[in-house]
Design a protein around this motif. Structure first.
Motif, PDB file in Angstrom:
ATOM      1  N   ALA A   1       2.134  -3.476  -2.806  1.00  0.00           N
ATOM      2  CA  ALA A   1       1.602  -4.824  -2.630  1.00  0.00           C
ATOM      3  C   ALA A   1       1.074  -5.368  -3.951  1.00  0.00           C
ATOM      4  O   ALA A   1       1.320  -6.532  -4.297  1.00  0.00           O
TER       5      ALA A   1
ATOM      6  N   GLY B   1       6.878  -6.359   5.662  1.00  0.00           N
ATOM      7  CA  GLY B   1       5.918  -7.110   4.860  1.00  0.00           C
ATOM      8  C   GLY B   1       6.552  -7.932   3.763  1.00  0.00           C
ATOM      9  O   GLY B   1       6.024  -8.977   3.386  1.00  0.00           O
TER      10      GLY B   1
ATOM     11  N   LEU C   1      -0.607 -14.728   4.436  1.00  0.00           N
ATOM     12  CA  LEU C   1      -0.559 -13.272   4.536  1.00  0.00           C
ATOM     13  C   LEU C   1      -1.622 -12.744   5.497  1.00  0.00           C
ATOM     14  O   LEU C   1      -1.385 -11.803   6.256  1.00  0.00           O
TER      15      LEU C   1
ATOM     16  N   ALA D   1      -0.870 -10.649   8.890  1.00  0.00           N
ATOM     17  CA  ALA D   1      -1.453  -9.332   9.117  1.00  0.00           C
ATOM     18  C   ALA D   1      -2.199  -9.275  10.453  1.00  0.00           C
ATOM     19  O   ALA D   1      -2.129  -8.289  11.181  1.00  0.00           O
TER      20      ALA D   1
ATOM     21  N   LEU E   1       0.916  -5.208   5.899  1.00  0.00           N
ATOM     22  CA  LEU E   1       2.210  -5.668   6.396  1.00  0.00           C
ATOM     23  C   LEU E   1       3.353  -4.755   5.948  1.00  0.00           C
ATOM     24  O   LEU E   1       4.290  -4.507   6.702  1.00  0.00           O
ATOM     25  N   LEU E   2       3.266  -4.252   4.718  1.00  0.00           N
ATOM     26  CA  LEU E   2       4.306  -3.351   4.223  1.00  0.00           C
ATOM     27  C   LEU E   2       4.331  -2.044   5.006  1.00  0.00           C
ATOM     28  O   LEU E   2       5.382  -1.425   5.178  1.00  0.00           O
TER      29      LEU E   2
ATOM     30  N   CYS F   1      -3.804  -7.605   2.666  1.00  0.00           N
ATOM     31  CA  CYS F   1      -2.978  -8.051   3.789  1.00  0.00           C
ATOM     32  C   CYS F   1      -1.516  -7.663   3.594  1.00  0.00           C
ATOM     33  O   CYS F   1      -0.843  -7.219   4.542  1.00  0.00           O
ATOM     34  N   LEU F   2      -1.008  -7.811   2.377  1.00  0.00           N
ATOM     35  CA  LEU F   2       0.381  -7.442   2.123  1.00  0.00           C
ATOM     36  C   LEU F   2       0.589  -5.941   2.299  1.00  0.00           C
ATOM     37  O   LEU F   2       1.611  -5.506   2.836  1.00  0.00           O
TER      38      LEU F   2
END
Length: 251
Positions: free
Chosen positions: A61, A133, A244, A248, A127-128, A123-124
């Motif tokens: 991220a 993400g 983002l 999330a 998500l990843l 947040c990224l």
């Protein structure tokens, strides 16, 4: 519509090499900002998607966001810091604008930069971990450029002394902005988001990001009298972060 606009937009909004003559005008910067967002978001999302296979989601991220900062020369982050300094402390309009024109970054700007970048990275990373993400990052970057393009709509007030604000004033029609948004959404859907529920969630997240940018615009209009280059950049960074965050939360 200026068909040299993509080069004009890339010249100002990115570090990508473009012919020098493209930087001579700024009239096409905002109409073509969503197209620039597709390119920037695609590169940043690709880096994050590849990196997560080799390192932790958090490291991937950070790399994705770092690539985005490098490709934009940190221009929008600088705008975020200057806008925070201008809107933060209680001061009159002229003083706030003068503070924003200075080259240094004050305490409000530092805090805004740290918090927004931490929020984007956290947040990224979450998500990843979920696997898709990179698509959320791409959507967030495009939504950010749609928010920036929105400042070129007719009737958007411009802050006193803003050269860029005056140059791009009224350069974006509502039809063009709507069409750009729909076209960008179509490209992102074709990029591989096969989950209809995920598409709806990302659309909702982007809507939240655009709403946050609109609130910032209203605050800037009330406090500063309108938009300038710093506010435009800040709107982009806020949209990215909130999109983002929404993705999330809804994932």
């Amino acid at each position: 519509m200026r068909w040299t606009g993509p080069l004009e937009s890339a010249a100002l909004l990115t570090a990508l090499p473009v012919p020098a003559r493209a930087a001579a005008s700024t009239r096409g910067v905002l109409p073509w900002a969503p197209l620039v967002g597709l390119v920037l978001g695609g590169v940043a999302a690709g880096v994050a998607a590849l990196a997560v296979r080799a390192v932790s989601p958090l490291a991937a991220a950070v790399l994705g966001i770092a690539v985005l900062a490098v490709l934009t020369r940190g221009l929008h982050l600088d705008g975020l810091a200057d806008t925070a300094d201008g809107l933060g402390p209680l001061r009159d309009r002229d003083r706030a604008l003068a503070v924003m024109r200075r080259g240094d970054v004050g305490p409000f700007g530092v805090v805004a930069l740290v918090l927004v970048l931490l929020l984007q990275a956290a947040c990224l990373a979450a998500l990843l971990e979920e696997g898709a993400g990179w698509v959320a990052l791409w959507v967030a970057v495009v939504a950010a450029r749609l928010a920036m393009a929105r400042t070129g709509l007719p009737g958007t007030p411009v802050a006193a002394g803003s050269t860029l604000g005056r140059a791009v004033e009224g350069t974006v029609s509502r039809a063009w902005l709507t069409g750009s948004g729909l076209a960008a959404a179509g490209v992102l859907l074709l990029a591989g988001l096969g989950d209809p529920g995920g598409a709806v969630r990302l659309a909702g997240s982007a809507a939240l990001g655009l709403l946050a940018a609109e609130l910032l615009l209203r605050r800037a209009t009330s406090r500063l009298g309108g938009v300038n280059g710093d506010v435009i950049g800040a709107m982009g960074e806020v949209t990215t972060a909130v999109t983002l965050l929404g993705a999330a939360v809804l994932a």
